[in-house]
Design a protein around this motif. Structure first.
Motif, short mmCIF file in Angstrom:
data_model
loop_
_atom_site.label_atom_id
_atom_site.label_comp_id
_atom_site.label_asym_id
_atom_site.label_seq_id
_atom_site.Cartn_x
_atom_site.Cartn_y
_atom_site.Cartn_z
N UNK A 190 -64.45 -7.58 -1.57
CA UNK A 190 -63.43 -8.52 -1.10
C UNK A 190 -63.75 -9.93 -1.61
N UNK A 191 -62.74 -10.61 -2.15
CA UNK A 191 -62.90 -12.01 -2.53
C UNK A 191 -63.52 -12.26 -3.89
N UNK A 192 -63.44 -11.30 -4.79
CA UNK A 192 -63.96 -11.51 -6.15
C UNK A 192 -62.93 -12.31 -6.96
N UNK A 193 -63.31 -13.49 -7.48
CA UNK A 193 -62.39 -14.24 -8.33
C UNK A 193 -62.21 -13.52 -9.68
N UNK A 194 -60.96 -13.40 -10.12
CA UNK A 194 -60.64 -12.68 -11.35
C UNK A 194 -59.66 -13.53 -12.16
N UNK A 195 -59.92 -13.63 -13.48
CA UNK A 195 -59.00 -14.31 -14.39
C UNK A 195 -58.55 -13.32 -15.45
N UNK A 196 -57.29 -13.43 -15.85
CA UNK A 196 -56.76 -12.68 -16.99
C UNK A 196 -56.57 -13.67 -18.13
N UNK A 197 -57.11 -13.33 -19.30
CA UNK A 197 -56.98 -14.20 -20.46
C UNK A 197 -56.48 -13.41 -21.66
N UNK A 198 -55.77 -14.10 -22.54
CA UNK A 198 -55.39 -13.53 -23.82
C UNK A 198 -56.64 -13.49 -24.70
N UNK A 199 -56.56 -12.81 -25.82
CA UNK A 199 -57.71 -12.69 -26.72
C UNK A 199 -58.19 -14.05 -27.20
N UNK A 200 -57.29 -15.03 -27.29
CA UNK A 200 -57.70 -16.38 -27.75
C UNK A 200 -58.26 -17.23 -26.62
N UNK A 201 -58.36 -16.69 -25.42
CA UNK A 201 -58.93 -17.40 -24.28
C UNK A 201 -57.92 -18.08 -23.38
N UNK A 202 -56.65 -18.09 -23.76
CA UNK A 202 -55.62 -18.70 -22.93
C UNK A 202 -55.52 -17.95 -21.60
#
Length: 105
Positions: free
Chosen positions: A17-29
């Protein structure tokens, strides 16, 4: 197209519970972000088109919040999307000294 993830704390045998997650494009955006819910899930992350993406799990923050000494400060899962009409699910099995992932359904 959409993306979801599910993080399981295999050391405790329950959802992370509460894990921060980011989704990024291959270029880092950065394309989206959130934290896992009470069931360890995060849904509705946007996949704009077929291509290469990365899910970045901030495990250092989660380990600190749970009072756990962990070896991996972040887990990065790189993956490719080829089917524009499909939903994609990327589970993460996590413990302080190991992790595993697979393509879910």
């Amino acid at each position: 197209m959409s993306l979801s993830t599910h993080v399981l704390d295999t050391g405790r045998g329950r959802p992370a519970v509460g894990v921060p997650v980011r989704l990024a494009a291959a270029d880092g955006t950065e394309l989206g972000a959130g934290v896992t819910d009470a069931d360890g899930r995060l849904a509705g992350l946007p996949l704009p088109a077929p291509g290469r993406y990365r899910l970045v799990f901030d495990t250092a923050a989660w380990f600190a919040a749970t009072g756990t000494d962990g070896f991996y400060p972040e887990v990065v899962v790189a993956f490719s999307v080829t089917d524009a009409g499909a939903h994609h699910h990327v589970p993460l099995l996590l413990s302080p000294f190991a992790y595993s992932t697979y393509r879910g359904s």
